[in-house]
Design a protein around this motif. Structure first.
Motif, PDB file in Angstrom:
ATOM      1  N   MET A   1       0.847  -1.183   0.000  1.00 24.90           N
ATOM      2  CA  MET A   1       0.000   0.000   0.000  1.00 24.90           C
ATOM      3  C   MET A   1       0.888   1.240   0.000  1.00 24.90           C
ATOM      4  N   THR A   2       0.546   2.183  -0.859  1.00 25.63           N
ATOM      5  CA  THR A   2       1.334   3.410  -0.944  1.00 25.63           C
ATOM      6  C   THR A   2       0.966   4.360   0.199  1.00 25.63           C
ATOM      7  N   LYS A   3       1.830   5.331   0.421  1.00 25.63           N
ATOM      8  CA  LYS A   3       1.560   6.327   1.451  1.00 25.63           C
ATOM      9  C   LYS A   3       0.294   7.112   1.124  1.00 25.63           C
ATOM     10  N   GLN A   4       0.072   7.418  -0.147  1.00 26.14           N
ATOM     11  CA  GLN A   4      -1.119   8.168  -0.546  1.00 26.14           C
ATOM     12  C   GLN A   4      -2.386   7.364  -0.243  1.00 26.14           C
ATOM     13  N   GLU A   5      -2.350   6.058  -0.494  1.00 30.06           N
ATOM     14  CA  GLU A   5      -3.504   5.213  -0.189  1.00 30.06           C
ATOM     15  C   GLU A   5      -3.771   5.172   1.311  1.00 30.06           C
ATOM     16  N   LEU A   6      -2.708   5.067   2.089  1.00 27.46           N
ATOM     17  CA  LEU A   6      -2.837   5.056   3.546  1.00 27.46           C
ATOM     18  C   LEU A   6      -3.403   6.381   4.041  1.00 27.46           C
ATOM     19  N   MET A   7      -2.906   7.476   3.486  1.00 28.51           N
ATOM     20  CA  MET A   7      -3.407   8.794   3.883  1.00 28.51           C
ATOM     21  C   MET A   7      -4.878   8.944   3.515  1.00 28.51           C
ATOM     22  N   ALA A   8      -5.274   8.420   2.373  1.00 37.04           N
ATOM     23  CA  ALA A   8      -6.676   8.501   1.965  1.00 37.04           C
ATOM     24  C   ALA A   8      -7.563   7.720   2.928  1.00 37.04           C
ATOM     25  N   ARG A   9      -7.109   6.569   3.380  1.00 36.08           N
ATOM     26  CA  ARG A   9      -7.885   5.774   4.334  1.00 36.08           C
ATOM     27  C   ARG A   9      -8.002   6.481   5.679  1.00 36.08           C
ATOM     28  N   VAL A  10      -6.896   7.088   6.136  1.00 35.72           N
ATOM     29  CA  VAL A  10      -6.927   7.826   7.403  1.00 35.72           C
ATOM     30  C   VAL A  10      -7.862   9.026   7.280  1.00 35.72           C
ATOM     31  N   ASP A  11      -7.756   9.748   6.178  1.00 39.11           N
ATOM     32  CA  ASP A  11      -8.614  10.917   5.991  1.00 39.11           C
ATOM     33  C   ASP A  11     -10.088  10.503   5.949  1.00 39.11           C
ATOM     34  N   ALA A  12     -10.383   9.378   5.325  1.00 39.17           N
ATOM     35  CA  ALA A  12     -11.762   8.881   5.293  1.00 39.17           C
ATOM     36  C   ALA A  12     -12.249   8.563   6.704  1.00 39.17           C
ATOM     37  N   SER A  13     -11.378   8.029   7.545  1.00 42.95           N
ATOM     38  CA  SER A  13     -11.784   7.743   8.925  1.00 42.95           C
ATOM     39  C   SER A  13     -12.048   9.036   9.696  1.00 42.95           C
ATOM     40  N   LEU A  14     -11.296  10.087   9.367  1.00 41.92           N
ATOM     41  CA  LEU A  14     -11.520  11.382  10.017  1.00 41.92           C
ATOM     42  C   LEU A  14     -12.862  11.982   9.606  1.00 41.92           C
ATOM     43  N   ASN A  15     -13.338  11.646   8.407  1.00 42.47           N
ATOM     44  CA  ASN A  15     -14.640  12.150   7.965  1.00 42.47           C
ATOM     45  C   ASN A  15     -15.767  11.696   8.887  1.00 42.47           C
ATOM     46  N   ASN A  16     -15.567  10.580   9.578  1.00 41.46           N
ATOM     47  CA  ASN A  16     -16.590  10.087  10.507  1.00 41.46           C
ATOM     48  C   ASN A  16     -16.680  10.912  11.782  1.00 41.46           C
ATOM     49  N   ILE A  17     -15.581  11.572  12.164  1.00 38.22           N
ATOM     50  CA  ILE A  17     -15.604  12.350  13.405  1.00 38.22           C
ATOM     51  C   ILE A  17     -15.614  13.854  13.176  1.00 38.22           C
ATOM     52  N   ARG A  18     -15.331  14.287  11.958  1.00 39.77           N
ATOM     53  CA  ARG A  18     -15.341  15.729  11.668  1.00 39.77           C
ATOM     54  C   ARG A  18     -16.640  16.417  12.046  1.00 39.77           C
ATOM     55  N   PRO A  19     -17.812  15.836  11.754  1.00 36.52           N
ATOM     56  CA  PRO A  19     -19.058  16.528  12.116  1.00 36.52           C
ATOM     57  C   PRO A  19     -19.168  16.837  13.609  1.00 36.52           C
ATOM     58  N   TYR A  20     -18.649  15.962  14.442  1.00 34.48           N
ATOM     59  CA  TYR A  20     -18.709  16.186  15.890  1.00 34.48           C
ATOM     60  C   TYR A  20     -17.796  17.334  16.297  1.00 34.48           C
ATOM     61  N   LEU A  21     -16.619  17.394  15.705  1.00 35.46           N
ATOM     62  CA  LEU A  21     -15.696  18.489  16.003  1.00 35.46           C
ATOM     63  C   LEU A  21     -16.243  19.808  15.466  1.00 35.46           C
ATOM     64  N   GLU A  22     -16.793  19.765  14.258  1.00 29.58           N
ATOM     65  CA  GLU A  22     -17.333  20.979  13.644  1.00 29.58           C
ATOM     66  C   GLU A  22     -18.543  21.512  14.403  1.00 29.58           C
ATOM     67  N   ALA A  23     -19.309  20.626  15.010  1.00 26.50           N
ATOM     68  CA  ALA A  23     -20.477  21.051  15.796  1.00 26.50           C
ATOM     69  C   ALA A  23     -20.059  21.913  16.980  1.00 26.50           C
ATOM     70  N   ASP A  24     -18.828  21.714  17.463  1.00 29.09           N
ATOM     71  CA  ASP A  24     -18.307  22.506  18.577  1.00 29.09           C
ATOM     72  C   ASP A  24     -17.353  23.604  18.114  1.00 29.09           C
ATOM     73  N   GLY A  25     -17.334  23.885  16.807  1.00 32.93           N
ATOM     74  CA  GLY A  25     -16.493  24.952  16.287  1.00 32.93           C
ATOM     75  C   GLY A  25     -15.066  24.547  16.004  1.00 32.93           C
ATOM     76  N   GLY A  26     -14.796  23.248  15.959  1.00 30.25           N
ATOM     77  CA  GLY A  26     -13.437  22.780  15.722  1.00 30.25           C
ATOM     78  C   GLY A  26     -13.300  22.085  14.385  1.00 30.25           C
ATOM     79  N   GLY A  27     -12.153  21.467  14.218  1.00 38.37           N
ATOM     80  CA  GLY A  27     -11.883  20.730  12.997  1.00 38.37           C
ATOM     81  C   GLY A  27     -10.594  19.963  13.144  1.00 38.37           C
ATOM     82  N   ILE A  28     -10.296  19.157  12.138  1.00 39.89           N
ATOM     83  CA  ILE A  28      -9.067  18.368  12.141  1.00 39.89           C
ATOM     84  C   ILE A  28      -8.614  18.148  10.720  1.00 39.89           C
ATOM     85  N   GLU A  29      -7.293  18.156  10.519  1.00 40.09           N
ATOM     86  CA  GLU A  29      -6.726  17.917   9.194  1.00 40.09           C
ATOM     87  C   GLU A  29      -5.561  16.946   9.335  1.00 40.09           C
TER      88      GLU A  29
END
Length: 80
Positions: free
Chosen positions: A1-29
């Motif tokens: 697995m390439t680094k880009q593929e791994l990063m895409a999978r991690v970023d997709a997992s962050l999409n599951n928690i972003r709404p909760y952070l954004e609801a409190d005025g935060g975010g993650i990258e």
């Protein structure tokens, strides 16, 4: 697995928690994944000042990433 593929999978997992952070005025990258499989993230917005951000990192962010992407060994937050 390439680094880009791994990063895409991690970023997709962050999409599951972003709404909760954004609801409190935060975010993650996703910034990078190190050679030792540490996901390096940047907390944004209200998350940078929150006294609970350490708990959010361990109980929320790290758990979500490691569950979705078991190759990741740890998660570290940077202050930019």
């Amino acid at each position: 697995m390439t680094k880009q593929e791994l990063m895409a999978r991690v970023d997709a997992s962050l999409n599951n928690i972003r709404p909760y952070l954004e609801a409190d005025g935060g975010g993650i990258e996703l910034i990078d994944i190190s050679d030792d499989y540490t996901a390096i993230v940047e907390l944004q917005g209200a998350c940078t000042q929150c006294s609970m951000s350490h708990m959010t990192m361990k109980a929320g962010v790290e758990q979500a990433i490691k569950t979705a992407v078991p190759e990741i060994k740890s998660v570290s937050a940077v202050q930019v």
